[in-house]
Scaffold this motif. Sequence first.
Motif, PDB file in Angstrom:
ATOM      1  N   LEU A   1       0.876  -1.305   0.038  1.00 43.00           N
ATOM      2  CA  LEU A   1      -0.009  -0.139   0.093  1.00 43.00           C
ATOM      3  C   LEU A   1       0.760   1.300  -0.059  1.00 43.00           C
ATOM      4  O   LEU A   1       0.596   2.168  -0.863  1.00 43.00           O
ATOM      5  CB  LEU A   1      -0.791  -0.046   1.340  1.00 43.00           C
ATOM      6  CG  LEU A   1      -1.773   1.093   1.243  1.00 43.00           C
ATOM      7  CD1 LEU A   1      -2.700   1.302   0.115  1.00 43.00           C
ATOM      8  CD2 LEU A   1      -2.555   1.235   2.645  1.00 43.00           C
TER       9      LEU A   1
ATOM     10  N   ALA B   1      -6.798   0.326   0.711  1.00 46.11           N
ATOM     11  CA  ALA B   1      -6.453  -0.979   0.537  1.00 46.11           C
ATOM     12  C   ALA B   1      -7.596  -2.196   0.996  1.00 46.11           C
ATOM     13  O   ALA B   1      -8.600  -1.741   1.869  1.00 46.11           O
ATOM     14  CB  ALA B   1      -5.289  -1.780   1.252  1.00 46.11           C
TER      15      ALA B   1
ATOM     16  N   PHE C   1      -7.088  -2.438  -3.935  1.00 45.24           N
ATOM     17  CA  PHE C   1      -5.763  -1.674  -3.698  1.00 45.24           C
ATOM     18  C   PHE C   1      -5.957  -0.601  -4.584  1.00 45.24           C
ATOM     19  O   PHE C   1      -5.944  -0.779  -5.868  1.00 45.24           O
ATOM     20  CB  PHE C   1      -4.657  -2.569  -3.789  1.00 45.24           C
ATOM     21  CG  PHE C   1      -4.231  -3.257  -2.601  1.00 45.24           C
ATOM     22  CD1 PHE C   1      -3.424  -2.658  -1.489  1.00 45.24           C
ATOM     23  CD2 PHE C   1      -5.002  -4.526  -2.316  1.00 45.24           C
ATOM     24  CE1 PHE C   1      -3.032  -3.330  -0.427  1.00 45.24           C
ATOM     25  CE2 PHE C   1      -4.427  -5.219  -1.059  1.00 45.24           C
ATOM     26  CZ  PHE C   1      -3.523  -4.756  -0.240  1.00 45.24           C
TER      27      PHE C   1
END
Length: 246
Positions: free
Chosen positions: A55, A163, A179
């Motif tokens: 992320l 995410a 994501f």
Amino acid sequence: MNIQFTIAEWAAWAPGLETAEAWQAWARQPFIPVGDGTPALSEVPAMQRRRIDRLGRMAIQTAYWCQRAEAEGIPFVFASRHGDVACSVELLESLSRQEGLSPTSFGLSVHNAIAALYSIVRGERGNYLALAAGRATPETALVEAVGLLGDGAPEVLVVVYDAALPEVYVDFRDEPDPFHAWCWRVALAAREGARISLGCGVAEQGEPESVSGLPHGLDVLRFLLAGSGSLRHRVDAQRWEWRHGG
């Protein structure tokens, strides 16, 4: 309340969507991004890159693409509804097993960790904010950015990212959660670029909440790339409205 601003530049990353051309095509026919890809983030040295999870790489990659190399010291706003909650869950599971916690993992689990990592790898010493505001997170990020412009900042970098939630939180999931990350370089409305207005008011009684097949963060990006029209978003008792052209 109504604020106006200009998007001087944008960048975005999601699995399978890594170029401006791909995102423009996506905006015409949106879908939920899927896949296990991760940005290369070649701008960051390998030793530092190893500390950044998936992320974080997405958010930092879009920030690198969007921020001009010479634009040092501008403030930036990192905004994520959930942040890297999977890391926090892993720490809690370790505690439940009475295992020791990694100081590094703990440091990377806090909500401002990705913003801090970006400031470290770029050597930035300016102001930065990290926020979460539920389903109005993108709107709140832009309100903060315009406030910083009003305080005299020439530009503000806004990074919005999220995410998938861990399965333990599946009962709280109220929208798709792929994501994704995007970054806007925000300037005063008088600057050259895509001029946007964002208004906020009290929602009318009985007005339905916004429903979209996209997570709201991606819906806002789709609105920008469409180049015209508007986007309404009701959250609790508030109604937000995005418009092109101010």
